[in-house]
Design a protein around this motif. Structure first.
Motif, PDB file in Angstrom:
ATOM      1  N   ALA A   6       0.959  -1.339  -0.096  1.00 33.95           N
ATOM      2  CA  ALA A   6       0.117   0.083  -0.057  1.00 33.95           C
ATOM      3  C   ALA A   6       0.975   1.049  -0.135  1.00 33.95           C
ATOM      4  O   ALA A   6       0.399   2.331  -0.056  1.00 33.95           O
ATOM      5  N   LEU A   7       2.101   1.177   0.164  1.00 36.50           N
ATOM      6  CA  LEU A   7       2.871   2.429   0.000  1.00 36.50           C
ATOM      7  C   LEU A   7       3.109   3.012  -1.048  1.00 36.50           C
ATOM      8  O   LEU A   7       2.907   2.366  -2.258  1.00 36.50           O
ATOM      9  N   SER A   8       3.302   4.298  -1.131  1.00 38.35           N
ATOM     10  CA  SER A   8       3.816   4.819  -2.537  1.00 38.35           C
ATOM     11  C   SER A   8       5.139   4.493  -2.902  1.00 38.35           C
ATOM     12  O   SER A   8       5.737   4.188  -2.083  1.00 38.35           O
ATOM     13  N   ALA A   9       5.365   4.839  -4.142  1.00 41.31           N
ATOM     14  CA  ALA A   9       6.668   4.612  -4.603  1.00 41.31           C
ATOM     15  C   ALA A   9       7.836   5.154  -3.842  1.00 41.31           C
ATOM     16  O   ALA A   9       8.816   4.608  -3.623  1.00 41.31           O
ATOM     17  N   LYS A  10       7.755   6.362  -3.487  1.00 43.18           N
ATOM     18  CA  LYS A  10       8.591   6.936  -2.730  1.00 43.18           C
ATOM     19  C   LYS A  10       8.875   6.332  -1.438  1.00 43.18           C
ATOM     20  O   LYS A  10      10.122   5.984  -0.879  1.00 43.18           O
ATOM     21  N   PHE A  15      11.629   2.368   2.363  1.00 44.30           N
ATOM     22  CA  PHE A  15      11.439   1.098   2.970  1.00 44.30           C
ATOM     23  C   PHE A  15      12.477   0.297   2.664  1.00 44.30           C
ATOM     24  O   PHE A  15      13.224  -0.543   3.209  1.00 44.30           O
ATOM     25  N   ASN A  16      13.043   0.132   1.437  1.00 43.78           N
ATOM     26  CA  ASN A  16      13.981  -0.672   0.641  1.00 43.78           C
ATOM     27  C   ASN A  16      15.309  -0.212   1.336  1.00 43.78           C
ATOM     28  O   ASN A  16      16.026  -1.224   1.701  1.00 43.78           O
TER      29      ASN A  16
END
Length: 301
Positions: A6-10, A15-16
């Protein structure tokens, strides 16, 4: 849909970076202190808190990449606390396919019986829990016991021992039990609590609060934690520098005659390593966070 999906691309990018930083820290700690070796059976102590969940998650990842073989078994101690959700950990561990063992011991009754009302239960609870885990490791044939203490825990313990125990002592990344039979490792030794908390939140681990002592957190440790957090806020990089000092000890500049032979210390005609630099200005290098966010694969052999 998971929280990560559910996270945005940013947000996924952040997170990565966070995940790589934690994995790199654990891999480096394992390599630096030779925590895991070929054929080890690692007993991962899983409390249901953010730290142990994160430790298990990263160890499972590193096991897939490691050039050596080692086994992992998760162990939880059910201390029979009122309202403890017994189903949570078994369901989670079965979902991710990890071998596990739930040890049932009513330490709760012992603690509430022995500790006066209003006093913190942490110390007695910890001693009882550690003894049971040592016994369980022997029964399972585990060669390493992995605990979820992180860098902040180690520094807090250092100051607790200085302020209240008169001893320069922290939590080592690796140590042997007092009976000499068990090897304890702390794979999160290089990881920060802030990173672990954020990672746990994003992954969505099924956190189980400690109903026995969570509401009466050790006041001394809480004060130390607040002090360190305040320092980090006012002086960014101070915590990193203090953590580095744990691996950069100069016995000749302390005052423990058992570590350094002060009685026979004498002058000499040649330069003396770590001798007094008189009025020379010391070199102070402010710690800076690494910009390299690539995963470093550590050879565990």
């Amino acid at each position: 849909m998971s929280q990560i999906e559910a996270l945005s691309a940013k947000q996924k990018y952040s997170f990565n970076k966070l995940q790589k930083r934690l994995r790199r820290g654990v891999g480096q700690a394992i390599a630096d202190f030779n925590m895991i070796e070929e054929g080890d059976k690692v007993m991962v102590c899983l409390s249901g808190g953010k730290d142990s969940y994160t430790m298990l998650d990263i160890l499972l990842f590193l096991r897939r990449l490691a050039p050596i073989h080692f086994d992992i078994i998760a162990v939880n101690l059910d201390q029979k606390q009122p309202g403890f959700p017994e189903h949570v950990l078994p369901e989670y561990l079965e979902t991710i396919g990890v071998e596990y063992k739930i040890v049932e011991e009513d330490t709760y009754s012992i603690v509430v019986d022995k500790v006066p009302e209003g006093k913190t239960t942490c110390s007695l609870c910890s001693r009882l829990r550690r003894g049971i885990l040592y016994r369980t490791a022997t029964e399972l044939g585990a060669t390493k016991i992995a605990l979820g203490h992180h860098r902040d825990d180690m520094l807090e313990t250092l100051f607790l021992n200085m302020f209240y125990g008169g001893k320069l002592k922290a939590m080592p990344p690796k140590l042997v039990s007092d009976d000499g039979q068990q090897m304890v490792i702390r794979p999160l030794a290089y990881c920060t609590e802030k990173d672990i908390a954020r990672y746990s939140e994003l992954v969505g681990f099924p956190i189980i609060p400690c109903n026995l002592c969570g509401s009466q957190e050790n006041l001394q440790r809480k004060a130390i934690k607040g002090m360190l957090q305040d320092w980090q806020k006012r002086f960014p990089g101070r915590i990193e520098s203090m953590a580095k000092s744990l691996q950069n000890v100069v016995p000749s500049h302390l005052a423990d005659s058992q570590l350094f032979d002060f009685k026979t210390l004498a002058t000499q005609d040649t330069p003396y390593q770590d001798g007094d630099t008189a009025f020379d200005q010391p070199e102070i290098n402010a710690s800076q966070p690494s910009k390299d966010e690539t995963v470093q694969i550590i050879n565990l052999g």
